[in-house]
Design a protein around this motif. Structure first.
Motif, PDB file in Angstrom:
ATOM      1  N   PRO A 198       9.443  -3.178   4.625  1.00  0.00           N
ATOM      2  CA  PRO A 198       9.024  -2.374   5.787  1.00  0.00           C
ATOM      3  C   PRO A 198       7.852  -3.036   6.505  1.00  0.00           C
ATOM      4  CG  PRO A 198       9.150  -1.051   3.782  1.00  0.00           C
ATOM      5  CD  PRO A 198       9.208  -2.475   3.360  1.00  0.00           C
ATOM      6  N   HIS A 199       7.919  -3.059   7.832  1.00  0.00           N
ATOM      7  CA  HIS A 199       6.855  -3.650   8.645  1.00  0.00           C
ATOM      8  C   HIS A 199       6.150  -2.533   9.413  1.00  0.00           C
ATOM      9  CE1 HIS A 199       4.643  -6.372  11.207  1.00  0.00           C
ATOM     10  NE2 HIS A 199       5.209  -7.411  10.624  1.00  0.00           N
ATOM     11  N   SER A 200       4.835  -2.461   9.266  1.00  0.00           N
ATOM     12  CA  SER A 200       4.093  -1.344   9.862  1.00  0.00           C
ATOM     13  C   SER A 200       4.196  -1.343  11.381  1.00  0.00           C
ATOM     14  CB  SER A 200       2.624  -1.410   9.428  1.00  0.00           C
ATOM     15  OG  SER A 200       2.038  -2.649   9.820  1.00  0.00           O
ATOM     16  N   GLN A 251       1.069  12.468  -0.659  1.00  0.00           N
ATOM     17  CA  GLN A 251       1.610  12.618  -2.006  1.00  0.00           C
ATOM     18  C   GLN A 251       1.712  11.267  -2.696  1.00  0.00           C
ATOM     19  OE1 GLN A 251       5.356  14.651  -2.088  1.00  0.00           O
ATOM     20  NE2 GLN A 251       5.453  14.780  -4.318  1.00  0.00           N
ATOM     21  N   VAL A 252       2.185  10.249  -1.975  1.00  0.00           N
ATOM     22  CA  VAL A 252       2.253   8.902  -2.550  1.00  0.00           C
ATOM     23  C   VAL A 252       0.846   8.395  -2.862  1.00  0.00           C
ATOM     24  CG1 VAL A 252       2.988   6.526  -2.149  1.00  0.00           C
ATOM     25  CG2 VAL A 252       4.382   8.415  -1.312  1.00  0.00           C
ATOM     26  N   GLN A 253      -0.088   8.616  -1.951  1.00  0.00           N
ATOM     27  CA  GLN A 253      -1.462   8.174  -2.162  1.00  0.00           C
ATOM     28  C   GLN A 253      -2.080   8.872  -3.367  1.00  0.00           C
ATOM     29  OE1 GLN A 253      -4.137   9.159   1.042  1.00  0.00           O
ATOM     30  NE2 GLN A 253      -5.423   7.371   0.678  1.00  0.00           N
ATOM     31  N   VAL A 280      -4.254  -1.637  -4.124  1.00  0.00           N
ATOM     32  CA  VAL A 280      -4.154  -3.040  -3.725  1.00  0.00           C
ATOM     33  C   VAL A 280      -5.536  -3.663  -3.784  1.00  0.00           C
ATOM     34  CG1 VAL A 280      -3.467  -4.619  -1.894  1.00  0.00           C
ATOM     35  CG2 VAL A 280      -2.195  -2.497  -2.248  1.00  0.00           C
ATOM     36  N   ARG A 281      -5.626  -4.737  -4.548  1.00  0.00           N
ATOM     37  CA  ARG A 281      -6.913  -5.423  -4.657  1.00  0.00           C
ATOM     38  C   ARG A 281      -7.254  -6.094  -3.328  1.00  0.00           C
ATOM     39  NH1 ARG A 281      -7.697 -10.631  -5.956  1.00  0.00           N
ATOM     40  NH2 ARG A 281      -5.527 -10.783  -6.622  1.00  0.00           N
ATOM     41  N   PRO A 282      -8.469  -5.875  -2.795  1.00  0.00           N
ATOM     42  CA  PRO A 282      -8.810  -6.486  -1.504  1.00  0.00           C
ATOM     43  C   PRO A 282      -8.823  -8.002  -1.576  1.00  0.00           C
ATOM     44  CG  PRO A 282     -10.746  -5.502  -2.526  1.00  0.00           C
ATOM     45  CD  PRO A 282      -9.569  -5.063  -3.338  1.00  0.00           C
ATOM     46  N   LYS A 283      -8.390  -8.620  -0.504  1.00  0.00           N
ATOM     47  CA  LYS A 283      -8.334 -10.079  -0.446  1.00  0.00           C
ATOM     48  C   LYS A 283      -9.702 -10.643  -0.079  1.00  0.00           C
ATOM     49  CE  LYS A 283      -5.270  -9.750   2.643  1.00  0.00           C
ATOM     50  NZ  LYS A 283      -4.319 -10.036   3.718  1.00  0.00           N
ATOM     51  N   GLY A 340       0.820  -1.194   0.000  1.00  0.00           N
ATOM     52  CA  GLY A 340       0.000   0.000   0.000  1.00  0.00           C
ATOM     53  C   GLY A 340       0.862   1.257   0.000  1.00  0.00           C
ATOM     54  N   TYR A 341       0.196   2.420   0.038  1.00  0.00           N
ATOM     55  CA  TYR A 341       0.950   3.672  -0.079  1.00  0.00           C
ATOM     56  C   TYR A 341       1.834   3.925   1.136  1.00  0.00           C
ATOM     57  CZ  TYR A 341      -2.603   5.823   2.971  1.00  0.00           C
ATOM     58  OH  TYR A 341      -3.428   6.140   4.023  1.00  0.00           O
ATOM     59  N   ARG A 342       1.459   3.423   2.323  1.00  0.00           N
ATOM     60  CA  ARG A 342       2.304   3.624   3.498  1.00  0.00           C
ATOM     61  C   ARG A 342       3.624   2.871   3.356  1.00  0.00           C
ATOM     62  NH1 ARG A 342      -2.928   2.915   5.499  1.00  0.00           N
ATOM     63  NH2 ARG A 342      -3.760   4.693   6.682  1.00  0.00           N
ATOM     64  N   ARG A 343       3.534   1.621   2.915  1.00  0.00           N
ATOM     65  CA  ARG A 343       4.758   0.824   2.780  1.00  0.00           C
ATOM     66  C   ARG A 343       5.613   1.321   1.611  1.00  0.00           C
ATOM     67  NH1 ARG A 343       2.534  -3.545   4.121  1.00  0.00           N
ATOM     68  NH2 ARG A 343       3.329  -3.608   6.245  1.00  0.00           N
ATOM     69  N   ILE A 344       4.981   1.780   0.545  1.00  0.00           N
ATOM     70  CA  ILE A 344       5.740   2.366  -0.568  1.00  0.00           C
ATOM     71  C   ILE A 344       6.489   3.604  -0.085  1.00  0.00           C
ATOM     72  CG2 ILE A 344       5.524   3.558  -2.773  1.00  0.00           C
ATOM     73  CD1 ILE A 344       5.278   0.595  -3.077  1.00  0.00           C
ATOM     74  N   ARG A 345       5.852   4.422   0.748  1.00  0.00           N
ATOM     75  CA  ARG A 345       6.517   5.613   1.280  1.00  0.00           C
ATOM     76  C   ARG A 345       7.717   5.222   2.141  1.00  0.00           C
ATOM     77  NH1 ARG A 345       5.663   8.392   6.308  1.00  0.00           N
ATOM     78  NH2 ARG A 345       6.523  10.503   6.236  1.00  0.00           N
TER      79      ARG A 345
END
Length: 366
Positions: free
Chosen positions: A346-348, A171-173, A183-186, A152-157
């Protein structure tokens, strides 16, 4: 000499003079009009009094306003049909539509802005071209999003900041939304029990609580792959992923022993009530090495949430993306992903650090 324009009331008064003692010639000379004009007035206003004339004037004014409103509405509908206004969402699209309507001569700039709901100041505001570093950042975000489609955008950042970019989450979002990257929902998914030798506990330091479980997949020919995964609940470090066709209890012990040699001895180990984990051989071995067991209740996978969450990431980012041809290829691909998970991903819950970075900065660094 310029002719005077007579009002409706004046015309009615002139016609009433002709009904009296005056002649048409004298009335025409007095008011400087021709006989043809007089007779035209008589045909149009001959049977009217002043009240009727005022009413006629009001009706003509209302009729003119209605015609103007109808013409305005027809022009607006034509403009909206021409630019297909239903598909215009962003301000940039609306500005392009205004420029198209005005440029092709459908109406004036003022009307085009009013019809399409664009302030004239917005339409006339010059578009600022992006700076070179902004273009590079945009391209990098798109490249990372396609390389890691489950991020997602947080991990991409977090990955961008690790590379040295200064960028906000919004900005990434915004860039990902503009490019249609999301991200397609699971899909939602919805017995013997071992005896715990320790109390349920939350990991508070490294090697406090380990957790392990099995996950299954198949090769392209349909052969079963059984994987034993092992995780440190505090550091989120993946300690081992063993890939086999079948895994027996002695192989489980061998994997655990190798992990203990490399990472240390855990105080507790958490698992479900699978036959491999509750086997007497494993329980005796753990008891001899003073490792307490934490068995979750049957049908309660949320009690082992760390490994279940890891399995979700593992399947989403590795197993569902790879086309595994055989057991040997599966071992190589999965081990590469495990190393990537420990060192780069990256791990949230770790402040968007990788497990290795978390250990180096939060545990080993005084």
């Amino acid at each position: 000499m310029k002719q005077k324009k007579h009002s409706t009331e004046e015309i009615i008064r002139i016609l009433r003079q002709a009904d009296g003692d005056g002649t048409i010639e004298s009335i025409c000379r007095e008011h400087n009009i021709s006989k043809a004009t007089f007779h035209r007035w008589r045909r149009k206003y001959g049977d009217m009094d002043l009240a009727d004339a005022k009413r006629l004037k009001e009706l003509e004014r209302e009729n003119a306003e209605l015609k103007k409103m109808l013409a305005e509405s027809m022009l607006k509908n034509r403009v909206l049909e021409e630019v297909n206004a239903k598909n215009m969402v962003s301000p940039a699209q609306k500005k392009q539509a205004v420029a198209y309507v005005f440029g092709h001569g459908f109406c004036s700039e003022r009307r085009a802005c009013r019809y399409l709901g664009v302030p004239r100041s917005t339409f006339r505001y010059p578009v600022k071209l992006p700076q070179p570093h902004q273009v590079q950042l945009h391209q990098r975000i798109v490249a990372l999003s396609r390389h890691y489609p489950r991020y997602g955008y947080r991990r991409i950042r977090a990955v961008l900041e690790r590379e040295g970019w200064s960028v906000s989450r919004k900005q990434v979002q915004r860039i990902r939304r503009k490019e249609g990257l999301k991200v397609r929902p699971k899909p939602q998914r919805i017995p013997r029990q071992g005896i715990s030798t320790g109390l349920p506990t939350q990991a508070t330091h490294r090697n406090h609580v380990w957790t392990w479980d099995f996950i299954f997949d198949r090769t392209d020919k349909g052969s079963t792959l059984k994987m034993l995964t092992m995780l440190d609940e505090y550091t989120r470090q993946c300690l081992a992923i063993r890939v086999e066709r079948q895994i027996r209890s002695d192989q489980v012990l061998a994997t655990l022993w190798q992990a203990m040699i490399q990472y240390g001895i855990p105080q507790h180990i958490r698992s479900d009530n699978g036959t491999e984990f509750i086997a007497g051989k494993i329980q005796r071995w753990l008891r001899e090495n003073q490792i307490k067991t934490l068995y979750i209740e049957p049908g309660s996978p949320w009690q082992n949430g760390y490994i279940e969450s890891f399995h979700s990431r593992f399947r989403d980012e590795c197993l569902n993306r790879e086309w595994l041809l055989n057991l040997r290829e599966a071992r190589v691909v999965i081990e590469d992903w495990r190393l990537h998970y420990n060192t780069e991903r990256p791990h949230s819950r770790l402040g968007y650090l990788s497990p290795e970075d978390f250990i180096q900065t939060k545990i080993l660094t005084p």
